[in-house]
Design a protein around this motif. Structure first.
Motif, PDB file in Angstrom:
ATOM      1  N   SER A  49       0.722  -1.243   0.007  1.00  0.00           N
ATOM      2  CA  SER A  49      -0.143  -0.225  -0.025  1.00  0.00           C
ATOM      3  C   SER A  49       0.704   1.319  -0.117  1.00  0.00           C
ATOM      4  O   SER A  49       0.520   2.326  -0.773  1.00  0.00           O
ATOM      5  CB  SER A  49      -1.045   0.061   1.324  1.00  0.00           C
ATOM      6  N   ASN A  50       1.805   1.188   0.750  1.00  0.00           N
ATOM      7  CA  ASN A  50       3.041   2.435   0.861  1.00  0.00           C
ATOM      8  C   ASN A  50       3.468   2.583  -0.493  1.00  0.00           C
ATOM      9  O   ASN A  50       3.680   3.787  -1.073  1.00  0.00           O
ATOM     10  CB  ASN A  50       3.814   2.511   1.950  1.00  0.00           C
ATOM     11  N   ALA A  51       3.902   1.644  -1.113  1.00  0.00           N
ATOM     12  CA  ALA A  51       4.338   1.547  -2.467  1.00  0.00           C
ATOM     13  C   ALA A  51       3.448   2.070  -3.571  1.00  0.00           C
ATOM     14  O   ALA A  51       4.091   2.902  -4.452  1.00  0.00           O
ATOM     15  CB  ALA A  51       4.893   0.029  -3.017  1.00  0.00           C
ATOM     16  N   VAL A  52       2.182   1.713  -3.512  1.00  0.00           N
ATOM     17  CA  VAL A  52       1.336   2.129  -4.309  1.00  0.00           C
ATOM     18  C   VAL A  52       1.260   3.565  -4.052  1.00  0.00           C
ATOM     19  O   VAL A  52       1.033   4.484  -4.823  1.00  0.00           O
ATOM     20  CB  VAL A  52       0.007   1.368  -4.302  1.00  0.00           C
ATOM     21  N   ARG A  53       0.865   4.075  -2.945  1.00  0.00           N
ATOM     22  CA  ARG A  53       0.612   5.500  -2.407  1.00  0.00           C
ATOM     23  C   ARG A  53       1.924   6.363  -2.649  1.00  0.00           C
ATOM     24  O   ARG A  53       1.733   7.322  -3.408  1.00  0.00           O
ATOM     25  CB  ARG A  53       0.245   5.549  -1.034  1.00  0.00           C
ATOM     26  N   HIS A  54       3.174   6.113  -2.233  1.00  0.00           N
ATOM     27  CA  HIS A  54       4.245   6.904  -2.374  1.00  0.00           C
ATOM     28  C   HIS A  54       5.412   6.453  -3.536  1.00  0.00           C
ATOM     29  O   HIS A  54       6.569   7.178  -3.506  1.00  0.00           O
ATOM     30  CB  HIS A  54       4.832   6.834  -0.972  1.00  0.00           C
ATOM     31  N   GLY A  55       5.209   5.680  -4.069  1.00  0.00           N
ATOM     32  CA  GLY A  55       6.181   5.086  -4.908  1.00  0.00           C
ATOM     33  C   GLY A  55       6.272   5.877  -6.286  1.00  0.00           C
ATOM     34  O   GLY A  55       7.196   5.284  -7.267  1.00  0.00           O
ATOM     35  N   GLY A  56       5.532   6.915  -6.560  1.00  0.00           N
ATOM     36  CA  GLY A  56       5.892   7.625  -7.655  1.00  0.00           C
ATOM     37  C   GLY A  56       7.205   8.126  -7.888  1.00  0.00           C
ATOM     38  O   GLY A  56       7.988   8.444  -6.882  1.00  0.00           O
ATOM     39  N   PRO A  57       7.526   8.513  -9.147  1.00  0.00           N
ATOM     40  CA  PRO A  57       6.893   8.673 -10.263  1.00  0.00           C
ATOM     41  C   PRO A  57       6.954   7.231 -11.194  1.00  0.00           C
ATOM     42  O   PRO A  57       6.147   7.336 -12.100  1.00  0.00           O
ATOM     43  CB  PRO A  57       7.735   9.596 -11.111  1.00  0.00           C
ATOM     44  N   ALA A  58       7.482   6.236 -10.693  1.00  0.00           N
ATOM     45  CA  ALA A  58       7.588   5.062 -11.664  1.00  0.00           C
ATOM     46  C   ALA A  58       5.884   4.440 -11.630  1.00  0.00           C
ATOM     47  O   ALA A  58       4.968   4.610 -10.624  1.00  0.00           O
ATOM     48  CB  ALA A  58       8.412   4.156 -10.893  1.00  0.00           C
ATOM     49  N   ASN A  59       5.781   3.849 -12.621  1.00  0.00           N
ATOM     50  CA  ASN A  59       4.461   2.890 -12.671  1.00  0.00           C
ATOM     51  C   ASN A  59       4.437   1.722 -12.068  1.00  0.00           C
ATOM     52  O   ASN A  59       3.159   1.143 -12.407  1.00  0.00           O
ATOM     53  CB  ASN A  59       4.152   2.838 -14.287  1.00  0.00           C
ATOM     54  N   ARG A  60       5.437   1.122 -11.752  1.00  0.00           N
ATOM     55  CA  ARG A  60       5.457  -0.194 -10.959  1.00  0.00           C
ATOM     56  C   ARG A  60       6.149  -0.276  -9.850  1.00  0.00           C
ATOM     57  O   ARG A  60       6.761   0.898  -9.371  1.00  0.00           O
ATOM     58  CB  ARG A  60       6.280  -1.029 -11.876  1.00  0.00           C
ATOM     59  N   TYR A  61       5.803  -1.382  -9.163  1.00  0.00           N
ATOM     60  CA  TYR A  61       6.829  -1.681  -7.746  1.00  0.00           C
ATOM     61  C   TYR A  61       7.113  -3.040  -7.947  1.00  0.00           C
ATOM     62  O   TYR A  61       6.152  -3.800  -8.695  1.00  0.00           O
ATOM     63  CB  TYR A  61       6.157  -1.178  -6.470  1.00  0.00           C
ATOM     64  N   GLU A  62       7.747  -3.529  -7.215  1.00  0.00           N
ATOM     65  CA  GLU A  62       8.366  -5.069  -7.032  1.00  0.00           C
ATOM     66  C   GLU A  62       8.168  -5.664  -5.845  1.00  0.00           C
ATOM     67  O   GLU A  62       8.675  -5.019  -4.880  1.00  0.00           O
ATOM     68  CB  GLU A  62       9.659  -5.178  -7.738  1.00  0.00           C
ATOM     69  N   VAL A  63       7.855  -7.139  -5.863  1.00  0.00           N
ATOM     70  CA  VAL A  63       7.747  -7.831  -4.588  1.00  0.00           C
ATOM     71  C   VAL A  63       8.428  -8.882  -4.796  1.00  0.00           C
ATOM     72  O   VAL A  63       8.197  -9.562  -5.842  1.00  0.00           O
ATOM     73  CB  VAL A  63       6.333  -8.123  -4.133  1.00  0.00           C
ATOM     74  N   THR A  64       9.486  -9.218  -3.785  1.00  0.00           N
ATOM     75  CA  THR A  64      10.158 -10.730  -3.986  1.00  0.00           C
ATOM     76  C   THR A  64      10.231 -11.185  -2.580  1.00  0.00           C
ATOM     77  O   THR A  64      10.031 -10.579  -1.720  1.00  0.00           O
ATOM     78  CB  THR A  64      11.688 -10.316  -4.431  1.00  0.00           C
ATOM     79  N   ALA A  65       9.947 -12.563  -2.739  1.00  0.00           N
ATOM     80  CA  ALA A  65       9.784 -13.397  -1.495  1.00  0.00           C
ATOM     81  C   ALA A  65      10.581 -14.506  -1.438  1.00  0.00           C
ATOM     82  O   ALA A  65      10.880 -15.215  -2.435  1.00  0.00           O
ATOM     83  CB  ALA A  65       8.346 -13.651  -1.144  1.00  0.00           C
ATOM     84  N   SER A  66      11.082 -14.828  -0.354  1.00  0.00           N
ATOM     85  CA  SER A  66      12.032 -16.222  -0.150  1.00  0.00           C
ATOM     86  C   SER A  66      11.390 -16.799   1.121  1.00  0.00           C
ATOM     87  O   SER A  66      11.417 -16.263   2.065  1.00  0.00           O
ATOM     88  CB  SER A  66      13.320 -15.745   0.000  1.00  0.00           C
ATOM     89  N   ILE A  67      10.996 -17.977   0.894  1.00  0.00           N
ATOM     90  CA  ILE A  67      10.380 -18.801   2.091  1.00  0.00           C
ATOM     91  C   ILE A  67      11.300 -20.013   2.247  1.00  0.00           C
ATOM     92  O   ILE A  67      11.141 -20.909   1.326  1.00  0.00           O
ATOM     93  CB  ILE A  67       8.889 -19.325   1.911  1.00  0.00           C
TER      94      ILE A  67
END
Length: 145
Positions: A49-67
């Motif tokens: 939510s923070n990336a969507v709200r404050h992640g500009g000016p880019a159009n994308r954000y990335e999520v990486t996970a390791s379990i």
């Protein structure tokens, strides 16, 4: 068994349920406890939510996970201006925003930030996994995509 994945998402709230579904299903397939899954999904939702709200000016954000190795590591990376610092207390009850960082901190074991002013923020969330009791183990059915 280790599971790793990476998602590149549009900077739009529509991608957050997808992140929750992929991460939740991956954790469930390893019989991680529902309480542990819920904590991690809450923290990841807040970070996204923070990336969507404050992640500009880019159009994308990335999520990486390791379990694996008894823990879950998730990184949410945006290209926004970065956060100034971690708040030390919750904002007043009548404030609409500002609780996300504190919520994340309260449900994961470790939280850290990589901040490059003008180039983005990386939120790193880490949680030690708890497992379902043998009697309560679910079948390993995953959601249809």
């Amino acid at each position: 068994m280790d599971i790793e994945f990476s998602l590149a998402l549009p900077r739009d709230a529509i991608g957050i349920p997808m992140v929750r579904r992929v991460l939740g299903d991956a954790m469930r397939s390893l019989n991680v406890s529902e309480a542990c899954i819920s904590d991690m999904l809450l923290a990841v939702s807040e970070a996204c939510s923070n990336a969507v709200r404050h992640g500009g000016p880019a159009n994308r954000y990335e999520v990486t996970a390791s379990i694996g190795s008894g823990r879950c590591d998730v990184r949410v990376v945006d290209n926004g201006v970065g956060i100034p610092s971690m708040p030390l207390t919750f904002p007043p009850p009548d404030t609409e925003n500002g609780r996300g960082l504190l919520i994340m901190r309260s449900v994961v074991d470790e939280i850290s930030f990589g901040i490059t002013p003008g180039r983005g923020t990386t939120v790193h969330l880490r949680k030690t996994l708890a497992w379902e009791e043998t009697a309560n183990r679910r079948s390993r059915e995953l959601a249809a995509v």
